[in-house]
Design a protein around this motif. Structure first.
Motif, PDB file in Angstrom:
ATOM      1  N   TYR A  54      33.697  -4.151  45.272  1.00 58.15           N
ATOM      2  CA  TYR A  54      33.438  -2.921  44.529  1.00 58.15           C
ATOM      3  C   TYR A  54      31.959  -2.872  44.159  1.00 58.15           C
ATOM      4  O   TYR A  54      31.425  -3.827  43.589  1.00 58.15           O
ATOM      5  N   THR A  55      31.306  -1.757  44.460  1.00 57.37           N
ATOM      6  CA  THR A  55      29.877  -1.633  44.171  1.00 57.37           C
ATOM      7  C   THR A  55      29.597  -0.355  43.389  1.00 57.37           C
ATOM      8  O   THR A  55      30.376   0.605  43.431  1.00 57.37           O
ATOM      9  N   ALA A  56      28.459  -0.359  42.696  1.00 58.79           N
ATOM     10  CA  ALA A  56      28.022   0.804  41.927  1.00 58.79           C
ATOM     11  C   ALA A  56      26.764   1.376  42.555  1.00 58.79           C
ATOM     12  O   ALA A  56      25.915   0.630  43.064  1.00 58.79           O
ATOM     13  N   PRO A  57      26.579   2.703  42.531  1.00 58.93           N
ATOM     14  CA  PRO A  57      25.325   3.283  43.032  1.00 58.93           C
ATOM     15  C   PRO A  57      24.138   2.760  42.229  1.00 58.93           C
ATOM     16  O   PRO A  57      24.217   2.627  41.000  1.00 58.93           O
ATOM     17  N   PRO A  58      23.026   2.455  42.895  1.00 59.85           N
ATOM     18  CA  PRO A  58      21.838   1.956  42.185  1.00 59.85           C
ATOM     19  C   PRO A  58      21.377   2.930  41.108  1.00 59.85           C
ATOM     20  O   PRO A  58      21.331   4.140  41.310  1.00 59.85           O
ATOM     21  N   GLY A  59      21.076   2.378  39.957  1.00 63.63           N
ATOM     22  CA  GLY A  59      20.576   3.186  38.862  1.00 63.63           C
ATOM     23  C   GLY A  59      21.626   3.974  38.109  1.00 63.63           C
ATOM     24  O   GLY A  59      21.291   4.752  37.220  1.00 63.63           O
ATOM     25  N   SER A  60      22.886   3.795  38.440  1.00 60.91           N
ATOM     26  CA  SER A  60      23.958   4.560  37.818  1.00 60.91           C
ATOM     27  C   SER A  60      24.421   3.897  36.524  1.00 60.91           C
ATOM     28  O   SER A  60      24.136   2.725  36.245  1.00 60.91           O
ATOM     29  N   ALA A  61      25.180   4.671  35.740  1.00 55.60           N
ATOM     30  CA  ALA A  61      25.790   4.111  34.539  1.00 55.60           C
ATOM     31  C   ALA A  61      26.772   2.999  34.895  1.00 55.60           C
ATOM     32  O   ALA A  61      26.911   2.027  34.137  1.00 55.60           O
ATOM     33  N   ALA A  62      27.430   3.133  36.039  1.00 51.71           N
ATOM     34  CA  ALA A  62      28.356   2.085  36.471  1.00 51.71           C
ATOM     35  C   ALA A  62      27.617   0.787  36.753  1.00 51.71           C
ATOM     36  O   ALA A  62      28.120  -0.307  36.445  1.00 51.71           O
ATOM     37  N   GLU A  63      26.422   0.873  37.339  1.00 55.01           N
ATOM     38  CA  GLU A  63      25.643  -0.343  37.582  1.00 55.01           C
ATOM     39  C   GLU A  63      25.259  -1.006  36.255  1.00 55.01           C
ATOM     40  O   GLU A  63      25.337  -2.237  36.121  1.00 55.01           O
ATOM     41  N   GLU A  64      24.881  -0.213  35.283  1.00 52.11           N
ATOM     42  CA  GLU A  64      24.558  -0.772  33.968  1.00 52.11           C
ATOM     43  C   GLU A  64      25.785  -1.448  33.358  1.00 52.11           C
ATOM     44  O   GLU A  64      25.675  -2.523  32.747  1.00 52.11           O
ATOM     45  N   ALA A  65      26.948  -0.831  33.523  1.00 52.67           N
ATOM     46  CA  ALA A  65      28.172  -1.414  32.982  1.00 52.67           C
ATOM     47  C   ALA A  65      28.484  -2.751  33.647  1.00 52.67           C
ATOM     48  O   ALA A  65      28.851  -3.731  32.974  1.00 52.67           O
ATOM     49  N   LEU A  66      28.331  -2.822  34.976  1.00 49.89           N
ATOM     50  CA  LEU A  66      28.579  -4.084  35.673  1.00 49.89           C
ATOM     51  C   LEU A  66      27.580  -5.149  35.244  1.00 49.89           C
ATOM     52  O   LEU A  66      27.950  -6.324  35.064  1.00 49.89           O
ATOM     53  N   ARG A 115      38.647   2.115  33.537  1.00 53.57           N
ATOM     54  CA  ARG A 115      38.209   2.174  32.144  1.00 53.57           C
ATOM     55  C   ARG A 115      38.292   0.755  31.579  1.00 53.57           C
ATOM     56  O   ARG A 115      39.321   0.092  31.702  1.00 53.57           O
ATOM     57  N   HIS A 116      37.197   0.308  30.978  1.00 54.41           N
ATOM     58  CA  HIS A 116      37.130  -1.041  30.410  1.00 54.41           C
ATOM     59  C   HIS A 116      36.905  -0.924  28.907  1.00 54.41           C
ATOM     60  O   HIS A 116      36.093  -0.086  28.469  1.00 54.41           O
ATOM     61  N   PRO A 117      37.568  -1.750  28.094  1.00 52.62           N
ATOM     62  CA  PRO A 117      37.427  -1.602  26.631  1.00 52.62           C
ATOM     63  C   PRO A 117      36.012  -1.831  26.119  1.00 52.62           C
ATOM     64  O   PRO A 117      35.637  -1.280  25.071  1.00 52.62           O
ATOM     65  N   ALA A 118      35.200  -2.605  26.847  1.00 52.68           N
ATOM     66  CA  ALA A 118      33.846  -2.900  26.370  1.00 52.68           C
ATOM     67  C   ALA A 118      32.793  -1.929  26.887  1.00 52.68           C
ATOM     68  O   ALA A 118      31.794  -1.676  26.199  1.00 52.68           O
ATOM     69  N   VAL A 119      32.991  -1.369  28.076  1.00 50.53           N
ATOM     70  CA  VAL A 119      31.929  -0.546  28.678  1.00 50.53           C
ATOM     71  C   VAL A 119      32.381   0.876  29.005  1.00 50.53           C
ATOM     72  O   VAL A 119      31.594   1.680  29.495  1.00 50.53           O
ATOM     73  N   GLY A 120      33.633   1.200  28.734  1.00 53.56           N
ATOM     74  CA  GLY A 120      34.113   2.552  28.995  1.00 53.56           C
ATOM     75  C   GLY A 120      34.429   2.806  30.458  1.00 53.56           C
ATOM     76  O   GLY A 120      34.824   1.890  31.192  1.00 53.56           O
ATOM     77  N   GLU A 121      34.214   4.042  30.907  1.00 51.81           N
ATOM     78  CA  GLU A 121      34.547   4.426  32.280  1.00 51.81           C
ATOM     79  C   GLU A 121      33.537   3.838  33.265  1.00 51.81           C
ATOM     80  O   GLU A 121      32.330   3.875  33.023  1.00 51.81           O
ATOM     81  N   VAL A 122      34.068   3.326  34.380  1.00 47.66           N
ATOM     82  CA  VAL A 122      33.232   2.722  35.419  1.00 47.66           C
ATOM     83  C   VAL A 122      33.680   3.289  36.764  1.00 47.66           C
ATOM     84  O   VAL A 122      34.786   3.013  37.223  1.00 47.66           O
TER      85      VAL A 122
END
Length: 284
Positions: free
Chosen positions: A263-275, A236-243
């Protein structure tokens, strides 16, 4: 206290802890009758392995020196050990001599080749760190500093993920998978202690965590071991929330106990947008 904790990390302690976790039915043994202790009895382990009960008792008491690889492998099968647990058993059965171990620990520098730092810093769009088996973070890229911790502004001693997991009051808010992170962190330290029981920095770290965290003490007493390889990680990051990310671990060539973690995020995921959002600030 730290010295006592490290001494307790012995072959006998590990064998007792592991046989307590194996139900008789799992080992094909009858389950009738009262049992004073959970798991397998000493004589049952001895029978499964093909040893005399006397020899197995001497193993648990630390009076049987240099058990063979065949005996250790048979114990691993009887106690249903995985690959990391089997490696730990072999380490405990052949502890380094104190003088040689102390010299090795003293001479084992943590400095990284400049090129390795450059490799980590050059990883694009993914948090990346190099850490050792004591959980010291030795190198990081800007995205890792933006997501995980402000490594550049931390004292070297505070760039230790075990300290941050167990002693940072904000750790549970940052690591949403805190219970699993705590368990695997202790498991990594257990494996390191099996390899280097006389490493003074590791002894001090385990003592500090034991004094500062009830949870650490309880997990340490369980003798769980863990080899960091791959898996999910929930921040959890204060600027982008859960990742929600996935991590992969790579052995650093020429450094036996150093790991590159990406650490990687699935393509097109909310986590990728956060990164991507974090990267737009971190990489300026």
């Amino acid at each position: 206290m730290a010295d006592t904790i490290m001494i307790a990390n012995s072959l006998g302690d590990y064998l007792r802890a592991r046989r307590a976790l194996v139900a008789p039915a799992e080992a094909g043994l009858p389950t009738t009758g009262r049992r004073r202790v959970p798991g397998l009895r000493r004589e049952e382990v001895a029978e499964l392995v093909g040893l005399s009960t006397d020899y197995y008792v001497r193993l648990e008491q630390g009076r049987a020196e240099h058990p063979s690889d065949e005996v250790l492998d048979a114990l691993s099968r009887a106690l249903r050990l995985g690959s990391a647990e089997r490696a730990h058993l072999h380490d405990l059965a052949r502890p380094p001599r104190r003088a040689g171990a102390a010299a090795a620990a003293t001479g084992r520098g943590e400095a990284l080749r400049p090129a390795l730092r450059q490799v980590v810093e050059a990883v694009p769009n993914a948090p990346a760190v190099i850490m050792n088996d004591r959980n010291d973070v030795l190198a990081w890229n800007r995205l890792a500093a933006a997501l995980i911790a402000d490594f550049p502004n931390l004292a070297p001693r505070e760039r230790n993920m075990a300290r941050r997991i167990f002693l940072d009051p904000d750790a549970r808010d940052i690591h949403l998978d805190w219970d699993e992170a705590a368990r695997t962190t202790v498991g990594m330290l257990r494996m390191a202690a099996g390899r280097r029981p006389h490493d003074p920095e590791l002894v001090r770290l385990i003592g500090e965590l034991s004094l500062g965290s009830d949870t650490f003490r309880k997990l340490w007493a369980g003798h769980h071991v863990h080899e960091k390889t791959h898996g999910p990680k929930h921040f959890r990051h204060p600027a982008v929330g859960e990742v929600m990310l996935n991590y992969e671990t790579f052995q650093v060539p020429g450094a036996a106990h150093h790991l590159l973690v990406i650490y990687t995020a699935p393509p097109g995921s909310a986590a990728e947008e956060a990164l991507n959002f974090l990267a737009s600030f971190a990489c300026r």
